[in-house]
Design a protein around this motif. Structure first.
Motif, PDB file in Angstrom:
ATOM      1  N   GLY A  31       0.815  -1.216   0.000  1.00  0.00           N
ATOM      2  CA  GLY A  31       0.000   0.000   0.000  1.00  0.00           C
ATOM      3  C   GLY A  31       0.847   1.263   0.000  1.00  0.00           C
ATOM      4  O   GLY A  31       0.537   2.237  -0.701  1.00  0.00           O
ATOM      5  N   ILE A  32       1.933   1.251   0.777  1.00  0.00           N
ATOM      6  CA  ILE A  32       2.801   2.446   0.803  1.00  0.00           C
ATOM      7  C   ILE A  32       3.456   2.614  -0.576  1.00  0.00           C
ATOM      8  O   ILE A  32       3.495   3.706  -1.137  1.00  0.00           O
ATOM      9  N   ALA A  33       3.932   1.493  -1.113  1.00  0.00           N
ATOM     10  CA  ALA A  33       4.592   1.564  -2.428  1.00  0.00           C
ATOM     11  C   ALA A  33       3.603   2.043  -3.496  1.00  0.00           C
ATOM     12  O   ALA A  33       3.950   2.877  -4.338  1.00  0.00           O
ATOM     13  N   GLN A  34       2.370   1.555  -3.402  1.00  0.00           N
ATOM     14  CA  GLN A  34       1.360   1.925  -4.407  1.00  0.00           C
ATOM     15  C   GLN A  34       1.176   3.443  -4.471  1.00  0.00           C
ATOM     16  O   GLN A  34       0.850   3.997  -5.508  1.00  0.00           O
ATOM     17  N   THR A  52       9.310   4.168  -2.482  1.00  0.00           N
ATOM     18  CA  THR A  52      10.165   2.996  -2.606  1.00  0.00           C
ATOM     19  C   THR A  52      10.243   2.344  -1.231  1.00  0.00           C
ATOM     20  O   THR A  52      10.650   2.971  -0.258  1.00  0.00           O
ATOM     21  N   VAL A  53       9.797   1.113  -1.176  1.00  0.00           N
ATOM     22  CA  VAL A  53       9.637   0.452   0.123  1.00  0.00           C
ATOM     23  C   VAL A  53      10.451  -0.838   0.180  1.00  0.00           C
ATOM     24  O   VAL A  53      10.274  -1.738  -0.638  1.00  0.00           O
ATOM     25  N   GLY A  54      11.361  -0.912   1.129  1.00  0.00           N
ATOM     26  CA  GLY A  54      12.092  -2.152   1.364  1.00  0.00           C
ATOM     27  C   GLY A  54      11.252  -3.041   2.261  1.00  0.00           C
ATOM     28  O   GLY A  54      10.513  -2.554   3.116  1.00  0.00           O
ATOM     29  N   LYS A  70       7.382  -3.988  -8.889  1.00  0.00           N
ATOM     30  CA  LYS A  70       6.621  -2.734  -8.937  1.00  0.00           C
ATOM     31  C   LYS A  70       5.334  -2.894  -8.145  1.00  0.00           C
ATOM     32  O   LYS A  70       4.760  -3.975  -8.096  1.00  0.00           O
ATOM     33  N   SER A  71       4.888  -1.841  -7.517  1.00  0.00           N
ATOM     34  CA  SER A  71       3.585  -1.886  -6.849  1.00  0.00           C
ATOM     35  C   SER A  71       2.945  -0.528  -7.083  1.00  0.00           C
ATOM     36  O   SER A  71       3.348   0.465  -6.489  1.00  0.00           O
ATOM     37  N   GLY A  72       1.967  -0.466  -7.988  1.00  0.00           N
ATOM     38  CA  GLY A  72       1.363   0.816  -8.343  1.00  0.00           C
ATOM     39  C   GLY A  72       2.427   1.771  -8.832  1.00  0.00           C
ATOM     40  O   GLY A  72       3.253   1.420  -9.688  1.00  0.00           O
ATOM     41  N   ALA A  73       2.452   2.970  -8.236  1.00  0.00           N
ATOM     42  CA  ALA A  73       3.410   3.983  -8.679  1.00  0.00           C
ATOM     43  C   ALA A  73       4.789   3.799  -8.050  1.00  0.00           C
ATOM     44  O   ALA A  73       5.721   4.531  -8.355  1.00  0.00           O
ATOM     45  N   GLY A  74       4.907   2.831  -7.153  1.00  0.00           N
ATOM     46  CA  GLY A  74       6.172   2.686  -6.426  1.00  0.00           C
ATOM     47  C   GLY A  74       6.834   1.342  -6.644  1.00  0.00           C
ATOM     48  O   GLY A  74       6.461   0.571  -7.527  1.00  0.00           O
ATOM     49  N   VAL A  75       7.840   1.076  -5.809  1.00  0.00           N
ATOM     50  CA  VAL A  75       8.645  -0.131  -5.967  1.00  0.00           C
ATOM     51  C   VAL A  75       8.799  -0.816  -4.614  1.00  0.00           C
ATOM     52  O   VAL A  75       8.944  -0.160  -3.587  1.00  0.00           O
ATOM     53  N   LEU A  76       8.759  -2.146  -4.632  1.00  0.00           N
ATOM     54  CA  LEU A  76       9.078  -2.930  -3.440  1.00  0.00           C
ATOM     55  C   LEU A  76      10.440  -3.571  -3.644  1.00  0.00           C
ATOM     56  O   LEU A  76      10.753  -4.040  -4.740  1.00  0.00           O
ATOM     57  N   LYS A  77      11.265  -3.566  -2.601  1.00  0.00           N
ATOM     58  CA  LYS A  77      12.569  -4.246  -2.659  1.00  0.00           C
ATOM     59  C   LYS A  77      12.582  -5.253  -1.515  1.00  0.00           C
ATOM     60  O   LYS A  77      12.540  -4.843  -0.349  1.00  0.00           O
ATOM     61  N   ILE A  78      12.605  -6.518  -1.862  1.00  0.00           N
ATOM     62  CA  ILE A  78      12.340  -7.530  -0.833  1.00  0.00           C
ATOM     63  C   ILE A  78      13.546  -8.425  -0.556  1.00  0.00           C
ATOM     64  O   ILE A  78      14.215  -8.903  -1.470  1.00  0.00           O
ATOM     65  N   ASP A  97      12.403   4.829   0.834  1.00  0.00           N
ATOM     66  CA  ASP A  97      11.629   5.769   1.652  1.00  0.00           C
ATOM     67  C   ASP A  97      11.269   5.103   2.974  1.00  0.00           C
ATOM     68  O   ASP A  97      11.437   5.662   4.040  1.00  0.00           O
ATOM     69  N   TYR A  98      10.755   3.889   2.863  1.00  0.00           N
ATOM     70  CA  TYR A  98      10.369   3.127   4.060  1.00  0.00           C
ATOM     71  C   TYR A  98      11.024   1.751   4.012  1.00  0.00           C
ATOM     72  O   TYR A  98      11.296   1.224   2.935  1.00  0.00           O
ATOM     73  N   LEU A  99      11.267   1.197   5.188  1.00  0.00           N
ATOM     74  CA  LEU A  99      11.660  -0.209   5.286  1.00  0.00           C
ATOM     75  C   LEU A  99      10.685  -0.876   6.249  1.00  0.00           C
ATOM     76  O   LEU A  99      10.563  -0.472   7.408  1.00  0.00           O
TER      77      LEU A  99
END
Ligand code: ADP
Length: 387
Positions: free
Chosen positions: A140-143, A147-149, A185-193, A231-233
């Motif tokens: 949700g944050i990434a969407q 950019t969310v780790g 990718k998640s919506g307008a953002g990115v997940l890094k897992i 931005d967030y982890l």
């Protein structure tokens, strides 16, 4: 302020203030010398004097909120008053030097960018939906364009890759010799897992790993992963309080924690224990999420299957906000099984989770805004000049 002159309660207060981090400088306000006085009166009132880099600093509100949240669970205190003052020019230089020193010492430890907000998602026991909440909040944050780790630190029961629809292996960068997270990718953002699931084939094989080895594995995830910009982890913690949890708390002292509970009293009690462990490491508890709060049938009737009010009570006990309540909704488990987090789809749980994400990014754990009181900018300039 002479430490030897402090009463027992004043020392307790000072101890808690070590968990209040200046959002721009990145160190705690006691260590930075910004706490100029702590006076406790017999009627339970406590007066704290805090000197800021600039008295009109808009981040004051955040510092004030953190002070209140830290002190709210000291039983002896009935009222908190903060006297705001401004650092002198000399004091300001000392504070900057101290902050720079802290940063330079920390940078060797984790590869997580200093500006990223890390949020540990924790629970007292398994099965309350902690991983589901982690996967959904991260998505949700990434969407929303961030950019969310995602660090899947629930090494015994890793489930993040499955919930986010990912398989594959972690790869290393030949040049930097660092591990690269799996990106999506998640919506307008990115997940890094990053997950143990990308290293081993069977969840069951991690059960045989001993605590110490697991702790080292998590350490590697923080030290040797090239996260790049974040931005967030979001950290999906193992349930309860063990070696891995304490190791993470020590390595990420600036992290916030969100505690997941269900309405049940037993779950609430064990969740409180986790929050107290976190506080003993000076982590800030940003709030509580109640999961599996109720079930609504097709006729719109609401059933409180696991009881009522556990989340609100826990939040009250910890002196933090209840960030939201997520209903029991089959779309949560369906979404997880299909690798499509429910937050990106429809239904009651999706609505509740989206509201929670908005509360997190707008209020509970907002990104640091670079403002005109920015000690941060000053500090960054100074770092450059020193090179
Ligand atoms: P934990 O990480 O706390 O062990 P999980 O996130 O793995 O818990 O969730 C446990 C099970 O409960 C999973 O099958 C998950 O799909 C399901 N679940 C979690 N939250 C909900 C919910 N709000 N509604 C329905 N099922 C849920």
């Amino acid at each position: 302020m002479e430490l030897s002159d402090l009463s027992e309660i004043e020392s307790k207060v000072l101890n808690q203030l070590q968990g209040v981090v200046d959002p721009e400088l990145g160190s705690d306000i006691v260590d930075l010398g910004m706490v100029k006085g702590v006076v406790h009166h017999d009627d339970g009132h406590v007066l704290i004097t805090v000197a800021l880099t600039t008295s009109g600093c808009p981040l004051r509100a955040q510092i004030q909120r953190d002070i209140h949240s830290k002190l709210s669970h000291i039983q002896e205190i009935t009222k908190i008053k903060i006297n705001w003052t401004e650092l002198t020019q000399d004091e300001k230089s000392d504070v900057m030097a101290r902050a720079r020193l802290n940063i330079s010492q920390e940078e060797t430890v984790t590869q997580i960018p200093r500006t990223a907000k890390s949020i540990m998602i924790a629970s007292g026991k398994g099965g309350v939906g902690k991983s589901s909440i982690s996967a959904n909040i991260a998505s949700g944050i990434a969407q929303r364009g961030f950019t969310v780790g995602v660090l899947d630190a629930d090494i015994w029961g890793f489930s993040i890759p499955q919930m986010l629809g990912l398989s594959g292996r972690l790869e290393g960068d030949e040049e930097t010799r660092k591990i690269k997270p799996v990106e999506r990718k998640s919506g307008a953002g990115v997940l890094k897992i990053i997950s143990m699931g990308f290293l081993i084939d069977e969840e069951s094989s991690s059960l045989n790993w001993r605590g110490l080895i697991l702790n080292r594995a998590v350490r590697h995830f923080l030290e040797d992963v090239e996260w790049g910009h974040l931005d967030y982890l979001i950290i999906d913690m193992p349930p309860g309080t063990g070696d891995v949890q304490m190791g993470l708390a020590k390595m990420l002292p600036r992290s916030d924690m969100i505690v997941v509970t269900t309405p049940s009293k037993t779950v609430q009690n064990v969740a409180a224990r986790v929050a107290n462990m976190a506080r003993s490491y000076y982590l800030r508890i940003a709030g509580v999420i109640e999961n599996m709060s109720y079930f609504v049938n097709n006729d719109g009737e609401k059933y409180f299957i696991f009881g009522q009010g556990g989340g609100k009570e826990l939040a009250g006990e910890l002196g933090v906000p209840l960030l939201g309540s997520v209903p029991i909704d089959e779309n949560v488990s369906k979404g997880s099984d299909q690798g499509n987090p429910v937050i990106l789809g429809d239904g009651q749980a999706s609505v509740a989770l989206n509201d929670i994400v908005d509360v997190i990014i707008n209020d509970a754990v907002p990104l640091n805004k670079i403002t005109d009181c920015s000690a941060y900018i000053e500090q960054e300039t100074a770092v450059e000049l020193n090179r």
